[in-house]
Design a protein around this motif. Structure first.
Motif, PDB file in Angstrom:
ATOM      1  N   PRO A 139     104.458  45.824  -0.602  1.00  0.00           N
ATOM      2  CA  PRO A 139     105.156  44.671  -0.030  1.00  0.00           C
ATOM      3  C   PRO A 139     106.504  44.416  -0.708  1.00  0.00           C
ATOM      4  O   PRO A 139     106.647  44.571  -1.917  1.00  0.00           O
ATOM      5  CB  PRO A 139     104.190  43.516  -0.279  1.00  0.00           C
ATOM      6  N   VAL A 140     107.475  43.990   0.097  1.00  0.00           N
ATOM      7  CA  VAL A 140     108.793  43.605  -0.404  1.00  0.00           C
ATOM      8  C   VAL A 140     109.106  42.219   0.152  1.00  0.00           C
ATOM      9  O   VAL A 140     109.145  42.031   1.363  1.00  0.00           O
ATOM     10  CB  VAL A 140     109.893  44.604   0.005  1.00  0.00           C
ATOM     11  N   THR A 141     109.308  41.252  -0.749  1.00  0.00           N
ATOM     12  CA  THR A 141     109.584  39.874  -0.357  1.00  0.00           C
ATOM     13  C   THR A 141     111.089  39.612  -0.384  1.00  0.00           C
ATOM     14  O   THR A 141     111.770  39.978  -1.339  1.00  0.00           O
ATOM     15  CB  THR A 141     108.870  38.894  -1.300  1.00  0.00           C
ATOM     16  N   PHE A 142     111.584  38.984   0.664  1.00  0.00           N
ATOM     17  CA  PHE A 142     113.007  38.662   0.794  1.00  0.00           C
ATOM     18  C   PHE A 142     113.203  37.153   0.717  1.00  0.00           C
ATOM     19  O   PHE A 142     112.516  36.394   1.403  1.00  0.00           O
ATOM     20  CB  PHE A 142     113.559  39.164   2.131  1.00  0.00           C
ATOM     21  N   ASP A 143     114.147  36.737  -0.106  1.00  0.00           N
ATOM     22  CA  ASP A 143     114.503  35.323  -0.223  1.00  0.00           C
ATOM     23  C   ASP A 143     115.997  35.251  -0.507  1.00  0.00           C
ATOM     24  O   ASP A 143     116.652  36.276  -0.722  1.00  0.00           O
ATOM     25  CB  ASP A 143     113.688  34.645  -1.330  1.00  0.00           C
TER      26      ASP A 143
END
Length: 455
Positions: A120-124
């Motif tokens: 998983p790669v979280t973007f913020d």
């Protein structure tokens, strides 16, 4: 329109008391640098990005790729001279967290890359990034086989659950709000199992030159791309699956970031030379040669670079800026100083950029005594005497340079948060002061920008 911050520092924009006469070296293109980093990260062998732009947007891109496992080493180039980034591709992986800041290229180009990662790669990002459209990329990736959690918002924050590969195939998108939706899918398309076929179904397609830039860079990295310009279907791009090759790429100067300096020559009736201006380029900023000439100046492109000379008169203009929307703030500022009415068309999509640029320009120029009205797709600007005051920037780098431009001709203009220019043009205040004959301030370490007053 994002609200301005009252506590942000104010910068007294210097006025020009004589025509400028300067040579201004602008740093590398943000658009080229960030595309080059993505392509290098997806390549099968190492590559070099030479003369990269070092700014907030490009550093965010580099850090995001590092978070997914790509090695990016900063130092001298392969010939031992000049700043370069050596990109060593590796297996993309998660878990990882990506801070996009408020960079459209990072928030849109990297979700397809993340779909190829293992994990998983979280973007913020910044609060404004939550308001900027991302649905075109999110919806397209789901059609192509990706799993994305965004709570149905079609915007940040979100998590891309990479599976190590992506099926790819054909997808329809509406890229009316941003051509970056198309570029995002094309850049990673060679790595998709079936490649990608992107079909734009919207009524308009802004900033088409940026798509041509993407295609050109893909081809130079070894990708096979079919486009409408090749005689294919209108608004359809196809990328064949295959290996991308590492390159030794020299980044062109950012022609859009040359805008305020060329405009200074136009507004003051002076002369500015920008060295290393390319003879042929896909950068939208090259349109400045035509637009500013139509507004009263003249230009010469030779071995010295581009020399732009103002005539002492600024004319209004009626122009379609749909392909070069990023130039609108600077053109609007010049138009507010013209001797006749201007109409800027084809830029309704700017309401969805770093801020609502049309509303912001209208409010801020009118706050200095101007006469700007919004139209459905742009601005109408009538000349009126301007006065000093605070020009708010809304965390938007191009609003900040527009305010500096107005300050050349209007005493007493203070620009809020001039530091926001660091998004794409580090050290802008020092460069601006040096152009006007003041001390240039520290040099180096920010892409090699340089300003020299000519004798």
């Amino acid at each position: 329109m994002t609200e301005h911050t009252e506590s942000a520092a104010l910068w007294s924009a210097p006025s020009a008391h004589e025509p400028v006469d300067a040579r201004v070296s602008v740093p590398g293109s943000k658009s080229v640098t960030n595309r080059a980093l993505v392509l290098a990260a997806l390549s099968v062998d190492p590559g070099w990005v030479r003369r990269p732009l070092r700014s907030r947007d490009t550093l965010l891109m580099a850090e995001a790729l590092r978070a997914m496992g790509v090695q990016i080493e900063e130092g001298a180039g392969p010939d031992g001279t000049g700043e370069s980034w050596h990109v060593l591709p590796a297996g993309l992986h998660g878990p990882a967290t990506v801070d996009v800041g408020n960079a459209g290229t990072v928030m849109r180009f990297l979700p397809p890359v993340a779909a190829l990662a293992d994990g998983p790669v979280t973007f913020d990002g910044d609060p404004r990034s939550y308001e900027r459209p991302l649905h075109g990329v999110i919806d397209a990736l789901r059609v192509l086989g990706a799993r994305i959690d965004d709570d149905g918002r079609g915007s940040l924050p979100m998590t891309v659950h990479g599976g190590g590969s992506l099926a790819g195939g054909t997808v329809e998108i509406d890229a009316s709000s941003s051509s970056q939706f198309v570029s995002a899918l094309l850049l990673s398309g060679p790595r998709f199992d079936q490649g990608v076929e992107v079909r734009h179904i919207g009524e308009t397609l802004p900033s088409a030159p940026h798509i041509r830039m993407t295609v050109d860079m893909l081809r130079k990295a070894g990708a096979q791309v079919d486009t409408p310009e090749d005689g294919g279907e209108p608004d359809v791009w196809r990328v064949t699956p295959g290996a991308l090759l590492g390159r030794d790429l020299i980044v062109e100067p950012d022609l859009s970031n040359a805008q305020p300096f060329l405009a200074a020559a136009l507004v003051t009736g002076g002369r500015v030379t920008v060295p290393d201006w390319p003879q042929h380029t896909t950068q939208p900023g090259d349109a400045l040669r035509r637009i500013f000439s139509d507004m009263g100046g003249s230009c010469e492109l030779d071995e010295r670079g581009l020399t732009f000379t103002g005539s002492g008169r600024v004319r209004g203009i009626d122009v379609d800026l749909s392909d070069v929307g990023e130039l609108t703030p600077g053109i609007a500022a010049v138009a507010a100083l013209a001797d006749s009415e201007s109409v800027l068309r084809g830029v309704g999509h700017l309401r969805l950029h770093e801020t609502d640029r049309l509303a912001a320009l209208t409010k801020e120029i009118n706050g200095l005594g101007g006469d700007v009205t919004e139209t459905d797709d742009g601005l109408r600007i009538r000349p009126r005497p301007l006065h000093g005051g605070v020009f708010h920037t809304y965390d938007d780098h191009r609003l900040a340079t527009a305010g500096a431009l107005l300050g050349l001709a209007v005493e007493g203009v203070s620009v809020e948060d001039i530091a926001t220019t660091g998004k794409t043009l580090p050290d802008f205040p020092a460069m601006w002061t040096a152009m006007l004959g003041g001390p240039a301030g520290p040099r180096g370490g920010s892409g090699g920008q340089r300003v020299e007053e000519r004798a």
